[in-house]
Scaffold this motif. Sequence first.
Motif, PDB file in Angstrom:
ATOM      1  N   GLU A 176       0.834  -1.200   0.000  1.00 44.42           N
ATOM      2  CA  GLU A 176       0.000   0.000   0.000  1.00 44.42           C
ATOM      3  C   GLU A 176       0.867   1.247   0.000  1.00 44.42           C
ATOM      4  OE1 GLU A 176      -2.560  -0.347   3.360  1.00 44.42           O
ATOM      5  OE2 GLU A 176      -3.293  -2.329   2.774  1.00 44.42           O
ATOM      6  N   LYS A 295      -8.984   1.708  -0.380  1.00 44.78           N
ATOM      7  CA  LYS A 295      -7.712   1.165  -0.844  1.00 44.78           C
ATOM      8  C   LYS A 295      -7.904   0.186  -2.005  1.00 44.78           C
ATOM      9  CE  LYS A 295      -5.284   1.661   3.583  1.00 44.78           C
ATOM     10  NZ  LYS A 295      -4.634   0.952   4.717  1.00 44.78           N
ATOM     11  N   ASP A 298      -8.936   2.197  -5.124  1.00 41.94           N
ATOM     12  CA  ASP A 298      -7.788   2.946  -5.658  1.00 41.94           C
ATOM     13  C   ASP A 298      -6.833   2.024  -6.403  1.00 41.94           C
ATOM     14  OD1 ASP A 298      -8.803   5.258  -4.598  1.00 41.94           O
ATOM     15  OD2 ASP A 298      -7.423   5.344  -2.887  1.00 41.94           O
ATOM     16  N   ALA A 299      -6.643   0.818  -5.870  1.00 42.84           N
ATOM     17  CA  ALA A 299      -5.746  -0.139  -6.515  1.00 42.84           C
ATOM     18  C   ALA A 299      -6.392  -0.825  -7.716  1.00 42.84           C
ATOM     19  CB  ALA A 299      -5.307  -1.196  -5.501  1.00 42.84           C
ATOM     20  N   LYS A 300      -7.742  -0.800  -7.786  1.00 43.04           N
ATOM     21  CA  LYS A 300      -8.504  -1.458  -8.845  1.00 43.04           C
ATOM     22  C   LYS A 300      -8.249  -2.963  -8.875  1.00 43.04           C
ATOM     23  CE  LYS A 300      -8.670   2.663 -11.772  1.00 43.04           C
ATOM     24  NZ  LYS A 300      -8.365   3.246 -13.095  1.00 43.04           N
ATOM     25  N   THR A 376      -8.355  -8.385 -10.658  1.00 43.10           N
ATOM     26  CA  THR A 376      -8.561  -6.979 -10.999  1.00 43.10           C
ATOM     27  C   THR A 376     -10.060  -6.718 -11.095  1.00 43.10           C
ATOM     28  OG1 THR A 376      -8.380  -7.448 -13.376  1.00 43.10           O
ATOM     29  CG2 THR A 376      -6.375  -6.736 -12.217  1.00 43.10           C
ATOM     30  N   PRO A 412      -5.851  -5.119  -0.717  1.00 43.79           N
ATOM     31  CA  PRO A 412      -5.756  -4.428  -2.008  1.00 43.79           C
ATOM     32  C   PRO A 412      -4.535  -4.890  -2.793  1.00 43.79           C
ATOM     33  CG  PRO A 412      -5.246  -2.929  -0.192  1.00 43.79           C
ATOM     34  CD  PRO A 412      -5.752  -4.174   0.419  1.00 43.79           C
ATOM     35  N   TRP A 413      -4.652  -4.895  -4.128  1.00 42.53           N
ATOM     36  CA  TRP A 413      -3.534  -5.232  -5.004  1.00 42.53           C
ATOM     37  C   TRP A 413      -3.664  -4.444  -6.283  1.00 42.53           C
ATOM     38  CZ3 TRP A 413      -3.898  -8.176  -9.746  1.00 42.53           C
ATOM     39  CH2 TRP A 413      -2.653  -8.371 -10.379  1.00 42.53           C
ATOM     40  N   LYS A 414      -2.566  -3.821  -6.713  1.00 41.53           N
ATOM     41  CA  LYS A 414      -2.541  -3.019  -7.920  1.00 41.53           C
ATOM     42  C   LYS A 414      -1.704  -3.732  -8.970  1.00 41.53           C
ATOM     43  CE  LYS A 414      -1.467   1.639  -9.605  1.00 41.53           C
ATOM     44  NZ  LYS A 414      -2.835   1.889 -10.091  1.00 41.53           N
TER      45      LYS A 414
END
Length: 416
Positions: A176, A295, A298-300, A376, A412-414
Amino acid sequence: MTLMTNYLIEPLAPLVFRSGKPFGSQASAADVVFPMPSAAAGLIRATSINQKQAQIDEHTVDNVTNQSYQQVLAIKSTGPYLARFDESLQHVEILVPEPADALYFEAKSDNNEAEETNAKIQLVRLAPKALDPDCGSDLPDGLLPVQMETPIKGKPKPGVAYWTLEHLKRWQAELEADNKNKSKLTFDELQKDGLAQLPIDLRTHVAIDSKSKSSKTGQLFQTASFDFGYAITEGKATNGRSVWKDNRLGFIVQTEQSLDEDMVTFGGERRLSKFISVNGIEELYDDSSEELLRKINDAKGFRLTFLTPCIFANGYLPSWLEASTKKGRLPNTNITVNLKACAIDKWQPVSGWDSILWKPKAMRKAISSGSVYWFTLDSGLSLSDLEQILYNVWSDDDQDKNDGFGSAIIAPWKAD
């Protein structure tokens, strides 16, 4: 989310949970396995029956459509989770399996002053990452391989098998943006507070002839079990006496049932354990639902780390994902997600004995606890969407959900 009560199973003797291997005369550590969620669910249901919280009219029933049988099977539970606790039960912490996106790696670096090569074990993160253009794989279409984020010279090493829940949350939070400047989790921290392996007790059994008072031929055998009694602190002694650790191990099971403190048999050979309601268990999430929602949006994207084995209808693939595109709608929501990668150690066999139908259960394959799935989002989650999946049990079959197969923690993971 329905309010769940935490119950501690405190073993009073080594507990037997056998693997699915054929029984032999010689036992080893491989003959005992961490208890499946169905074992904990069976314990909760049997205790509910004994304490008159659930009603069943017959000792055995003929088929699964029996109404009393279905009412018992509808009792939900999650776990078991490994727990470490002190004698006063004022401090009870959950230990979780090592996540599959973590690797212990012996990285070599040159020490110019000593003119020799030193090796130090590091904690290395694995993540979805495309292969180089001149490389290929036999992964299913649409899935990325899981690789080290940065190539390191060295080799994998064994290490801690069970992390504290706090360590897992720190590991997930490192990606993050708000945590970029905070200290990263290290192998030394894991080694200090985690567990490399569970203590195993090997016992030799013999059948005695009542007349000769000697052992019967061919009836000498061994069993392996988890020994969760107090342990000696390694390397410490006072006045020649061993120093004992002030904590011991047990299991935590969560259920909607309101049950009394009791003595129960968990595992094989009817060995006794205490069954106690406990408070103050650490929550799975430090963030509020609103903060976690922000979070993830934001990370989608997000990742699931499974705390218990999970059974999907299509092997590694949930039934709500399309096999060709790896796209699907999250359970109980209208949100479309895409599976980008998954890290699974190896499948686990799931079987057991049905004590009401009085016959063995069919063997099935489950993805192992510690497995990680990366997704995603095609659109942002709402707060109600997040609340639907935050404590979701991810197995496809409703009965497997009731049994607790597929408990997971979301982070969360981007995608790169």
